[in-house]
Design an enzyme around this catalytic site. Structure first.
Site, PDB file in Angstrom:
ATOM      1  N   SER A 207       0.832  -1.204   0.000  1.00 64.24           N
ATOM      2  CA  SER A 207       0.000   0.000   0.000  1.00 64.24           C
ATOM      3  C   SER A 207       0.875   1.266   0.000  1.00 64.24           C
ATOM      4  O   SER A 207       1.555   1.538  -0.989  1.00 64.24           O
ATOM      5  CB  SER A 207      -0.969  -0.043   1.190  1.00 64.24           C
ATOM      6  OG  SER A 207      -2.020   0.884   1.031  1.00 64.24           O
TER       7      SER A 207
ATOM      8  N   HIS B 111      -7.693  -6.057   0.120  1.00 61.99           N
ATOM      9  CA  HIS B 111      -6.563  -5.151   0.305  1.00 61.99           C
ATOM     10  C   HIS B 111      -5.617  -5.764   1.329  1.00 61.99           C
ATOM     11  O   HIS B 111      -5.649  -5.456   2.520  1.00 61.99           O
ATOM     12  CB  HIS B 111      -7.060  -3.781   0.781  1.00 61.99           C
ATOM     13  CG  HIS B 111      -5.979  -2.729   0.783  1.00 61.99           C
ATOM     14  ND1 HIS B 111      -5.397  -2.258  -0.371  1.00 61.99           N
ATOM     15  CD2 HIS B 111      -5.366  -2.075   1.799  1.00 61.99           C
ATOM     16  CE1 HIS B 111      -4.488  -1.338  -0.071  1.00 61.99           C
ATOM     17  NE2 HIS B 111      -4.445  -1.221   1.242  1.00 61.99           N
TER      18      HIS B 111
ATOM     19  N   ASP C 172     -10.200  -5.991  -3.709  1.00 65.06           N
ATOM     20  CA  ASP C 172      -9.757  -4.671  -3.239  1.00 65.06           C
ATOM     21  C   ASP C 172     -10.698  -3.587  -3.753  1.00 65.06           C
ATOM     22  O   ASP C 172     -11.477  -3.796  -4.689  1.00 65.06           O
ATOM     23  CB  ASP C 172      -8.330  -4.398  -3.704  1.00 65.06           C
ATOM     24  CG  ASP C 172      -7.572  -3.454  -2.779  1.00 65.06           C
ATOM     25  OD1 ASP C 172      -8.220  -2.769  -1.953  1.00 65.06           O
ATOM     26  OD2 ASP C 172      -6.330  -3.402  -2.866  1.00 65.06           O
TER      27      ASP C 172
END
Length: 289
Positions: A93, A255, A226
């Site tokens: 991320s 995610h 996600d």
């Protein structure tokens, strides 16, 4: 043994990303050694961080202006120089965003020097940013001088009246803040357009506006579940990499780092290939001893 630097997501920590990567690092085995780095700014718990983690929680940035990105990349560069050498970098991320931003910046600053990593593995990457205030300068100036109505509602806005380059940049920037709002991870002020504050506008990178490409093998990993806006940002990040060296894998989760055995084993093969290819490319560029 391959030494790999691992970078966590926003509102996370070295301890947390170590746990997130555990199914993968176990399967990779002792051939890889991982070094986990905490961000420099202590912040609140990030999105989707399990409640049993007590913190503290960190971010690699204090914000996303060019100056703040410059500080974050300088901090990362110092750690790499003091604790390297490394063969690879894993980022999740925000950590993936920092890795890409760092690699592109390093290439621009040290065009005659080999990158400090031979390969990169990027999980659910969000947008990458430039630390240069002159990046997209004419586009930013055009947006600020235009006075278009859309800025009043940024990031929820229509950009039809803009030039192609302005629209691409504005839509990418809006996408970044939309994701931050959806995941409650963005504390960045978004009144930079209405205040005509050029230095406060983050220089989010888009492959259509940037010629440079990351010149090492990359593996891009995303969950099929996600957020669509994060998947869109991950595709933009993939576009910043040399496509002949990029591999993409979509796992069955959301995610996060894949945990299903099939996903993990498939990803291990892709990582090993990227690692071998990166080592071969470095040896080729170094030439005979």
């Amino acid at each position: 043994m391959k030494r790999v630097l691992a970078l966590h997501g926003v509102g996370s920590s070295a301890e947390i990303v170590k746990g997130q990567l555990a199914p993968l690092t176990r399967e990779l085995g002792p051939r890889y050694e991982f070094v986990y780095l905490n961000g420099v700014a202590e912040i609140e718990r990030g999105p989707e961080i399990a409640p049993y983690y007590q913190g503290p929680f960190y971010s690699y940035t204090t914000g996303y202006t060019a100056a703040e990105i410059r500080e974050a990349l300088d901090n990362l560069d110092q750690f790499v120089k003091e604790n390297g050498p490394f063969h690879g970098v894993f980022g999740f991320s925000q950590g993936a965003s920092m890795a890409v931003s760092y690699l592109l910046d390093y290439q621009a600053r040290e065009p005659e020097t080999q990158l400090p990593f031979e390969f990169a593995v990027l999980f659910s990457s969000v947008s990458a940013f430039s630390p240069s205030k002159t990046c997209y300068e004419s586009i930013v100036e055009g947006l600020l001088n235009r006075g278009f109505r859309a800025i009043q509602g940024f990031p929820k806005a229509e950009f039809n009246e803009l030039t192609k380059a302005e629209r691409i940049f504005a839509e990418s920037l809006a996408l970044t803040f939309t994701v931050g709002n959806q995941m409650s991870s963005s504390t960045e002020s978004i009144n930079f357009f209405t205040r005509r504050n050029q230095e406060a506008i983050p220089r989010v990178l888009h492959h259509s506006l940037t010629q440079d490409r990351i010149e090492i093998p990359t593996v891009h990993v995303n969950g099929k579940g996600d957020l669509p806006a994060i998947s869109a940002q991950s595709r933009l990040v993939c576009g910043l990499c040399d496509q002949s060296l990029a591999r993409v894998y979509h796992h069955s989760g959301g995610h996060g780092v894949p945990t299903e055995l099939f996903d993990v084993k498939t990803l291990v093969k892709m990582i090993d290939l990227a690692s071998l290819e990166g080592a071969d490319r470095r040896a080729l560029h170094q030439g005979p001893a």
